[in-house]
Write an enzyme that holds these catalytic residues in place. Structure first.
Site, PDB file in Angstrom:
ATOM      1  CD  GLU A   1       3.993   1.901   1.941  1.00 13.67           C
ATOM      2  OE1 GLU A   1       4.534   2.644   2.797  1.00 13.67           O
ATOM      3  OE2 GLU A   1       3.212   0.978   2.235  1.00 13.67           O
TER       4      GLU A   1
ATOM      5  CD  GLU B   1      -3.240   3.315   3.358  1.00 12.36           C
ATOM      6  OE1 GLU B   1      -2.441   2.777   2.556  1.00 12.36           O
ATOM      7  OE2 GLU B   1      -3.479   2.878   4.498  1.00 12.36           O
TER       8      GLU B   1
ATOM      9  CE  LYS C   1       0.679  -0.992  -2.478  1.00  7.41           C
ATOM     10  NZ  LYS C   1       1.428  -0.333  -1.391  1.00  7.41           N
TER      11      LYS C   1
ATOM     12  CG  ASP D   1       2.916  -3.586  -0.948  1.00 10.24           C
ATOM     13  OD1 ASP D   1       3.322  -2.636  -1.648  1.00 10.24           O
ATOM     14  OD2 ASP D   1       2.139  -3.443   0.025  1.00 10.24           O
TER      15      ASP D   1
ATOM     16  CG  ASP E   1       3.607  -3.458   3.138  1.00  9.05           C
ATOM     17  OD1 ASP E   1       2.431  -3.072   3.093  1.00  9.05           O
ATOM     18  OD2 ASP E   1       4.579  -2.658   3.255  1.00  9.05           O
TER      19      ASP E   1
HETATM   20  O1  KIV Z   1      -0.238  -3.359   1.853  1.00  7.09           O
HETATM   21  C1  KIV Z   1      -1.408  -3.078   1.560  1.00  7.09           C
HETATM   22  O2  KIV Z   1      -2.330  -3.812   1.850  1.00  7.09           O
HETATM   23  C2  KIV Z   1      -1.621  -1.822   0.857  1.00  7.09           C
HETATM   24  C3  KIV Z   1      -3.046  -1.443   0.583  1.00  7.09           C
HETATM   25  C4  KIV Z   1      -3.655  -0.890   1.799  1.00  7.09           C
HETATM   26  C5  KIV Z   1      -3.146  -0.507  -0.571  1.00  7.09           C
HETATM   27  O3  KIV Z   1      -0.714  -1.141   0.524  1.00  7.09           O
END
Ligand code: KIV
Length: 309
Positions: A129, A196, A127, A97, A58
């Site tokens: 968070e 991160e 993914k 994401d 994202d």
């Molecule tokens: O959205 C993204 O690019 C990320 C990476 C930094 C892991 O979550």
């Protein structure tokens, strides 16, 4: 790539990277290479470079859509970008994401939107968070048959509650909280976890307590793999560059220089040159001249046209 856990086809072609291959790489101590991509050409670059995992992150909100943070990007925008990435990838494992607002409020919302990402973009995993309620969401999505990658430490979707884009786990209490989140995400079934902006020493302690592969970005060398944002590593775009970024090129400068040279060539009539134009058979051109003369249209052409190849 011929070694270890990412078997090649006897023809020498790379095989599509699978979840078991990612776990096997971690077990074998073979570093996992992950990068973000947001469109067809960036996916083709990741494919050609032979990376293991491509995340349609994202961060697209900032890198390709021009927003100030990741918060505004919508699921529809992520799907559109993900579909383009899919068309450029053959072998890396593709992870989509889930943007802010697409999974937090209920398991039903999280499962429905994870299914949309998988069905509409062709990604293999999603993914999400954070710890807290994200642990339950991860468990629900995994329970629905979709692999989930977790993300702890600096989680940009909650940057406002974290006080900005700051290193996480810098106190013993913060590091303990981060450990608890990572362990819970693993228990919820996440196949891998992104760390991160975490102090390297903290990462080292935490990853030793985890079995799943960890992928670091600003988290030191102890993770099983590393991820960087496409535009950061290639030097595209302007603005603040985090300490953890290593620039492998200055592609942005090259693009501006090339575009400026093009603009100068157009303005000075240096482009297009004779090698950039299509020709016409002289007989056809003569006939056109005759037609113009007949119609009283004075020809303005001054070029000495070459015959067709
Ligand atoms: O959205 C993204 O690019 C990320 C990476 C930094 C892991 O979550």
């Amino acid at each position: 790539m011929s070694s270890g856990t990412r078997p090649e086809h006897p023809s020498g072609e790379r095989r599509p990277v699978t979840l078991p291959m990612i776990s096997a790489m971690k077990e074998a101590g073979e570093p996992i290479v992950m990068v973000t991509a947001y469109d067809f050409p960036s996916a083709q670059v990741a494919e050609a470079a032979g990376v293991d995992i491509v995340l349609v992150g994202d961060t697209a909100a900032m890198t390709v859509l021009g927003y100030a943070g990741t918060e505004p990007v919508s699921l529809e925008e992520m799907i559109m970008l993900g579909r383009a990435v899919r068309r450029g990838l053959e072998t890396p494992l593709m992870v989509g994401d889930m943007p802010m607002g697409s999974y937090e409020s209920s398991n039903e919302l999280a499962i429905g939107n994870a299914q949309r990402l998988v069905k509409e973009t062709g990604c293999v995993a999603v993914k999400i968070e954070g710890g807290g309620t994200s642990v339950e969401r991860a468990r629900a999505i995994v329970g629905a048959g979709i692999p989930v990658m977790g993300h702890v430490g600096l989680t940009p979707q909650s940057a406002n509650s974290l006080g900005g884009y700051r290193t996480q786990g810098k106190t013993a209490a913060g590091a303990a909280r981060l450990t608890e989140e990572a362990v819970s995400l693993q228990s919820a079934g996440c196949f891998a976890i992104v760390f991160e902006a975490v102090p390297a020493a903290v990462t080292e302690l935490v990853v030793a307590r985890l079995e799943v592969p960890t992928i670091g970005i600003g988290a030191g060398p102890a993770t099983a793999g590393q991820v960087l944002v496409f535009h950061d590593l290639l030097g595209i775009g302007t603005g603040h560059v985090a300490r953890f970024v290593k620039r492998y090129a200055e592609v942005g400068e090259t693009m501006v220089a090339a575009m400026s040279a093009y603009a100068a060539d157009v303005r000075s009539h240096a482009f297009p040159g004779p090698e950039h134009v299509y020709a016409i058979e002289p007989a056809e051109l003569d006939e056109l001249h005759r037609y113009f003369d007949q119609e009283g249209l004075a020809s303005q052409a001054t070029w000495d046209w070459e015959p067709l190849p």
